[in-house]
Design an enzyme around this catalytic site. Structure first.
Site, PDB file in Angstrom:
ATOM      1  N   CYS A 126       0.814  -1.227   0.000  1.00  0.00           N
ATOM      2  CA  CYS A 126       0.000   0.000   0.000  1.00  0.00           C
ATOM      3  C   CYS A 126       0.850   1.281   0.000  1.00  0.00           C
ATOM      4  O   CYS A 126       0.571   2.226  -0.744  1.00  0.00           O
ATOM      5  CB  CYS A 126      -0.956  -0.007   1.185  1.00  0.00           C
ATOM      6  SG  CYS A 126      -0.223  -0.604   2.711  1.00  0.00           S
ATOM      7  N   HIS A 234      -2.736   6.279   4.725  1.00  0.00           N
ATOM      8  CA  HIS A 234      -1.314   6.442   5.008  1.00  0.00           C
ATOM      9  C   HIS A 234      -0.834   7.808   4.489  1.00  0.00           C
ATOM     10  O   HIS A 234      -1.297   8.282   3.442  1.00  0.00           O
ATOM     11  CB  HIS A 234      -0.489   5.379   4.281  1.00  0.00           C
ATOM     12  CG  HIS A 234      -0.694   3.979   4.776  1.00  0.00           C
ATOM     13  ND1 HIS A 234      -1.331   3.666   5.952  1.00  0.00           N
ATOM     14  CD2 HIS A 234      -0.299   2.788   4.244  1.00  0.00           C
ATOM     15  CE1 HIS A 234      -1.333   2.347   6.111  1.00  0.00           C
ATOM     16  NE2 HIS A 234      -0.715   1.797   5.084  1.00  0.00           N
TER      17      HIS A 234
HETATM   18  N1  LIG Z   1      -4.795  -3.398   5.298  1.00  0.00           N
HETATM   19  C1  LIG Z   1      -4.130  -2.848   4.299  1.00  0.00           C
HETATM   20  O1  LIG Z   1      -3.998  -1.622   4.154  1.00  0.00           O
HETATM   21  C2  LIG Z   1      -3.511  -3.705   3.247  1.00  0.00           C
HETATM   22  C3  LIG Z   1      -3.027  -3.086   2.112  1.00  0.00           C
HETATM   23  C4  LIG Z   1      -2.463  -3.875   1.126  1.00  0.00           C
HETATM   24  C5  LIG Z   1      -2.393  -5.220   1.291  1.00  0.00           C
HETATM   25  N2  LIG Z   1      -2.864  -5.809   2.426  1.00  0.00           N
HETATM   26  C6  LIG Z   1      -2.758  -7.251   2.528  1.00  0.00           C
HETATM   27  O2  LIG Z   1      -4.046  -7.829   2.428  1.00  0.00           O
HETATM   28  C7  LIG Z   1      -4.117  -8.996   3.236  1.00  0.00           C
HETATM   29  C8  LIG Z   1      -5.278  -8.891   4.211  1.00  0.00           C
HETATM   30  O3  LIG Z   1      -5.111  -7.752   5.027  1.00  0.00           O
HETATM   31  P1  LIG Z   1      -6.262  -7.197   5.973  1.00  0.00           P
HETATM   32  O4  LIG Z   1      -5.761  -5.922   6.494  1.00  0.00           O
HETATM   33  O5  LIG Z   1      -7.591  -7.249   5.272  1.00  0.00           O
HETATM   34  O6  LIG Z   1      -6.254  -8.326   7.148  1.00  0.00           O
HETATM   35  P2  LIG Z   1      -7.444  -8.808   8.086  1.00  0.00           P
HETATM   36  O7  LIG Z   1      -8.398  -7.718   8.339  1.00  0.00           O
HETATM   37  O8  LIG Z   1      -6.770  -9.466   9.240  1.00  0.00           O
HETATM   38  O9  LIG Z   1      -8.196  -9.939   7.224  1.00  0.00           O
HETATM   39  C9  LIG Z   1      -7.588 -11.161   6.884  1.00  0.00           C
HETATM   40  C10 LIG Z   1      -8.491 -11.953   5.964  1.00  0.00           C
HETATM   41  O10 LIG Z   1      -7.798 -13.143   5.550  1.00  0.00           O
HETATM   42  C11 LIG Z   1      -8.574 -14.280   5.903  1.00  0.00           C
HETATM   43  N3  LIG Z   1      -7.705 -15.392   6.280  1.00  0.00           N
HETATM   44  C12 LIG Z   1      -6.780 -15.413   7.262  1.00  0.00           C
HETATM   45  N4  LIG Z   1      -6.205 -16.627   7.327  1.00  0.00           N
HETATM   46  C13 LIG Z   1      -6.779 -17.377   6.363  1.00  0.00           C
HETATM   47  C14 LIG Z   1      -6.634 -18.723   5.937  1.00  0.00           C
HETATM   48  N5  LIG Z   1      -5.762 -19.547   6.505  1.00  0.00           N
HETATM   49  N6  LIG Z   1      -7.396 -19.162   4.910  1.00  0.00           N
HETATM   50  C15 LIG Z   1      -8.305 -18.349   4.326  1.00  0.00           C
HETATM   51  N7  LIG Z   1      -8.491 -17.050   4.694  1.00  0.00           N
HETATM   52  C16 LIG Z   1      -7.738 -16.582   5.691  1.00  0.00           C
HETATM   53  C17 LIG Z   1      -9.404 -13.837   7.081  1.00  0.00           C
HETATM   54  O11 LIG Z   1     -10.505 -14.694   7.234  1.00  0.00           O
HETATM   55  P3  LIG Z   1     -11.204 -14.898   8.685  1.00  0.00           P
HETATM   56  O12 LIG Z   1     -12.063 -13.690   8.914  1.00  0.00           O
HETATM   57  O13 LIG Z   1     -11.973 -16.134   8.491  1.00  0.00           O
HETATM   58  O14 LIG Z   1     -10.098 -15.029   9.689  1.00  0.00           O
HETATM   59  C18 LIG Z   1      -9.788 -12.437   6.629  1.00  0.00           C
HETATM   60  O15 LIG Z   1     -10.799 -12.492   5.660  1.00  0.00           O
HETATM   61  C19 LIG Z   1      -2.742  -9.136   3.901  1.00  0.00           C
HETATM   62  O16 LIG Z   1      -1.960 -10.007   3.107  1.00  0.00           O
HETATM   63  C20 LIG Z   1      -2.192  -7.745   3.847  1.00  0.00           C
HETATM   64  O17 LIG Z   1      -0.793  -7.725   3.817  1.00  0.00           O
HETATM   65  C21 LIG Z   1      -3.442  -5.081   3.406  1.00  0.00           C
END
Ligand SMILES: NC(=O)c1ccc[n+]([C@@H]2O[C@H](COP(=O)([O-])OP(=O)(O)OC[C@H]3O[C@@H](n4cnc5c(N)ncnc54)[C@H](OP(=O)(O)O)[C@@H]3O)[C@@H](O)[C@H]2O)c1
Length: 329
Positions: A126, A234
C-alpha cells in the site's frame, strides 16, 4: 465472469466488495472465501446475501479471477492451486511481489506488461502504490536518483485486530494487542517485522518494489516506516533527488495531469492532503510541494492515500478490469 474474493471477511476484503460493486465489475458468479473460522457466515454484495466458503470449495469452482487479501501464507499455499485450475490470481499479500517470474502492477504505470500467461499477479504494498503514483510522472520527466521516504501509516494497514486495539484503547477497554505497545497517543517506528539489516520488512518493500514497478534499478529508495493512530489512510514525507533540474510549476502541472493523482497544495489556505479527507477516496493526494533548499535538483512532497482503496482494493480491481478489457482472462 466467476470471481472469488479470498479474505472477504477482512479489512481489505470488505473494501474489495465495495469497490467491485461501485465499479460494477462484470460478475456473473461471486464466491466469498475466508478461513474455516468464517465458513457459513453471511456477507452481502449489492444487497444480496452470500455464504462464505472455504478455499478447497473455491478452487473446485474454478473461478476466472480470484482476488486474494488473506495474508502471505494463504497466498503462498493457495494461489498456485487456483492458477493450476486456470484461475488468474490478483494477490494483495507480499508473497509474490519480488518473485522474478511474477509481475508487480500499478495499472496506471505498467499494466501493459500483463499477458494471458500471467496467472499470479502481485499488487504492490500500500505505501509503495501511493508513492510510485506520484513519482511516476516526475521520474519520466526528470529521472530519479534517490528517494528518502518516511511514512505515517494508519492502523487499518495492519488489519481488523489493529483497528480493534486502537478502538479498545480509546474506549479504555483491555483487549487483544495487535502491536507490542499501545498505539493510541503513540508512534511506533515498527511496521511489519524487523530484518537482519535493521530495517523492517515494510521499509524494504518501499526500497525494492519501486525498482521492479519502474523496471529501473538506477535509482534507490531509503525508507523509515512508522505506525500512527490514524484510520483514514497512510501519509508519506518524500524527499526525491533527480538527475535533472525541475521547475516547481511544471512539477505541479505534471502531477495534476496524472490520472489518479490530485494536487492539494496551497499554504495560503492551509490546503494540504490529510488522511481524514483521503479516506474512502481512490485518488492519491499530493501537497507541500517544495524545493529542498539544501541540495540540487531535490524536491519535498507529502503524499496521502486511503491504504485500503488505492493501496489495496482499488488497485487490485483495476488490474482485474484491465485483464477483462484486454481479454486476458
Ligand atoms: N490493510 C491494508 O492496508 C492492506 C493493504 C495492502 C495489502 N494488504 C494485505 O491484504 C491482506 C489482508 O489484510 P487485511 O488488512 O484485510 O487483514 P485482516 O483484516 O486481518 O483480514 C484477513 C483476511 O484473511 C482471511 N484469512 C486469514 N487466514 C486465512 C486462511 N488460513 N485461509 C483463508 N483465509 C484466511 C481472514 O478470514 P477470517 O475472517 O476467516 O479469519 C480475513 O478475511 C494481507 O496479506 C495484507 O498484507 C493489506
Amino acid at each position: 465472469m466467476k470471481v472469488a474474493v479470498v479474505g472477504a471477511t477482512g479489512m481489505v476484503g470488505e473494501v474489495m466488495l465495495k469497490v467491485l460493486a461501485e465499479r460494477n465489475f462484470p460478475i456473473t458468479e461471486l464466491l466469498l472465501v475466508a478461513s474455516e473460522r468464517s465458513v457459513g457466515k453471511k456477507l452481502k454484495y449489492k444487497g444480496v446475501e452470500h455464504t462464505v466458503i472455504g478455499l478447497s470449495d473455491a478452487v473446485a469452482a474454478k473461478p476466472d479471477v480470484a482476488i486474494f487479501s488473506a495474508g502471505g501464507d494463504t497466498s503462498t499455499e493457495w494461489a498456485p492451486k487456483f492458477a493450476a485450475v486456470g484461475t488468474t490470481v490478483v494477490d494483495n499479500s507480499s508473497a509474490w511481489r519480488m518473485d522474478p517470474t511474477k509481475k508487480l502492477i500499478v495499472p496506471e504505470i505498467n499494466a501493459n506488461e500483463l499477458t494471458a500467461e500471467d496467472k499470479i499477479i502481485a499488487n504492490p504494498n500500500c505505501s509503495t502504490i501511493q508513492m510510485v503514483m506520484a513519482l511516476a510522472p516526475l521520474h519520466n520527466k526528470y529521472k530519479m536518483k534517490r528517494v528518502v521516504v518516511s511514512t505515517y501509516q494508519s492502523v487499518s494497514g495492519t488489519g481488523v485486530k489493529a483497528v480493534q486495539q486502537l478502538e479498545n484503547e480509546i474506549a479504555g477497554i483491555k483487549g487483544e494487542m495487535a502491536y507490542p505497545y499501545p498505539i493510541g497517543r503513540n508512534a511506533l517506528p515498527h511496521c511489519d517485522v524487523f530484518l537482519e539489516n535493521g530495517y523492517t520488512k515494510e521499509e524494504m518493500k518501499l526500497a525494492q518494489e519501486p525498482q521492479k514497478i519502474f523496471n529501473d534499478r538506477t535509482f534507490s529508495v531509503s525508507a523509515t516506516a512508522v505506525r500512527i493512530p490514524t484510520a483514514g489512510g497512510h501519509s508519506e514525507s518524500v524527499n526525491v533527488e533527480f538527475l535533472n533540474d525541475f521547475d516547481l510549476n511544471e512539477v505541479r502541472q505534471l502531477l495534476n495531469n496524472t490520472p489518479g493523482v490530485t494536487v492539494q497544495d496551497n499554504p495560503d489556505t492551509n490546503t494540504y492532503p490529510m488522511p481524514i479527507y483521503a479516506h474512502d477516496k481512490d485518488e492519491v493526494f499530493v501537497g507541500r510541494i517544495r524545493r529542498d533548499e539544501t541540495q540540487r535538483n531535490t524536491l519535498n512532497m507529502w503524499i496521502v492515500a486511503d491504504n485500503l482503496r488505492k493501496g489495496a482494493a482499488t488497485n487490485a480491481v483495476q488490474i482485474a478490469e484491465y485483464l477483462v478489457e484486454n481479454k486476458l482472462v
